[in-house]
Scaffold this active site. Structure first.
Site, mmCIF file in Angstrom:
data_model
loop_
_atom_site.group_PDB
_atom_site.id
_atom_site.type_symbol
_atom_site.label_atom_id
_atom_site.label_comp_id
_atom_site.label_asym_id
_atom_site.label_seq_id
_atom_site.Cartn_x
_atom_site.Cartn_y
_atom_site.Cartn_z
ATOM 1 N N THR A 27 -146.986 11.567 71.804
ATOM 2 C CA THR A 27 -148.291 11.061 71.400
ATOM 3 C C THR A 27 -148.478 9.674 72.006
ATOM 4 O O THR A 27 -147.539 9.071 72.510
ATOM 5 C CB THR A 27 -148.405 10.950 69.868
ATOM 6 N N ALA A 60 -143.244 8.396 69.543
ATOM 7 C CA ALA A 60 -144.250 7.562 68.877
ATOM 8 C C ALA A 60 -144.306 6.230 69.611
ATOM 9 O O ALA A 60 -143.285 5.549 69.750
ATOM 10 C CB ALA A 60 -143.898 7.365 67.412
ATOM 11 N N VAL A 86 -138.856 6.338 70.098
ATOM 12 C CA VAL A 86 -139.763 5.207 70.269
ATOM 13 C C VAL A 86 -140.191 5.114 71.728
ATOM 14 O O VAL A 86 -139.361 4.951 72.621
ATOM 15 C CB VAL A 86 -139.103 3.887 69.822
ATOM 16 N N LYS A 87 -141.501 5.229 71.951
ATOM 17 C CA LYS A 87 -142.035 5.179 73.309
ATOM 18 C C LYS A 87 -142.360 3.729 73.667
ATOM 19 O O LYS A 87 -143.119 3.056 72.983
ATOM 20 C CB LYS A 87 -143.275 6.052 73.429
ATOM 21 N N ILE A 88 -141.769 3.277 74.765
ATOM 22 C CA ILE A 88 -141.852 1.880 75.197
ATOM 23 C C ILE A 88 -142.453 1.811 76.597
ATOM 24 O O ILE A 88 -142.060 2.583 77.482
ATOM 25 C CB ILE A 88 -140.446 1.244 75.235
#
Length: 218
Positions: A27, A60, A86-88
């Site tokens: 997402t 996310a 965790v999308k960075i």
């Protein structure tokens, strides 16, 4: 190759999951906005709802672009469910955040990858996934799939554990091409996944089988 669906729409996630081929979800803020989901609490709630549907990893995305902010958000997101990734973003502080979160045992997905060098440094920092944006590269008149091939060659040669998550997938052919190029995962809209089911000769063949059956049993 694993299949992720790129959406924040629960009905689409359930439909893909019901096919029995869904391995995860990605997402981003744009997809949240598309579903009319605004405000931090509502977004966190949607992530939890997605994790309740899908057993696989759910990416996310953080909103902060500074190291401290990304760490704070990343830890908060990771506490939603065990399968949160965790999308960075691929920026300098993002690489620092990936290194820090990896050391804490938190999975990460480095997004907005457009070069092999970016993928290399993200993998070196310990990213669980790197997300090259294939469709957006094609939009600039370059070949997105050649980037997948280049990253796959480097990762194999250097023995990185980081998975290549092909993103910005536009159609079913992109999925097939990404598989051939060495992507470990594709993340795409539901329509692209459903496009793999379709072929005119299948429809013609099925119509003939049914017609012959009806004729034989008339």
């Amino acid at each position: 190759m694993m299949f992720f669906i790129d959406t924040a729409n629960l009905d689409q996630i359930k439909e893909a999951n019901d096919l029995g081929i869904l391995d995860g979800v990605t997402t981003n803020p744009s997809l949240m906005a598309k579903e009319g989901i605004s405000g931090k609490n509502n977004q966190l709630k949607r992530y939890k709802e997605i994790c309740d549907i899908v057993d696989g990893d759910v990416s996310a995305e953080v909103i902060s672009t500074d190291f401290e902010g990304m760490i704070k958000e990343g830890i908060e997101l990771s506490e939603i469910a065990p399968n949160i990734v965790v999308k960075i973003p691929m920026i300098k502080d993002g690489i620092k955040a990936i290194s820090h979160l990896t050391a804490k045992g938190i999975s990460t997905n480095c997004t907005l990858i457009f070069s092999a060098g970016q993928a290399l440094i993200a993998a070196k920092a310990g990213a669980t996934y790197v997300s090259p944006f294939i469709g957006r590269i094609d939009d600039t008149n370059w070949d997105g799939m050649s980037l997948i091939e280049e990253i796959a060659e480097i990762f194999a040669m250097q023995d990185f554990d980081t998975d290549i998550l092909a993103a910005s997938i536009r159609n079913a052919k992109h999925i097939v091409d990404a598989a051939k190029a060495g992507a470990d995962i594709v993340t795409c809209p539901l329509n692209s996944i459903l496009g793999l089911l379709k072929h005119p000769l299948t429809d013609i063949g099925l119509e003939k089988f049914l017609a012959d059956h009806a004729k034989a049993n008339a």
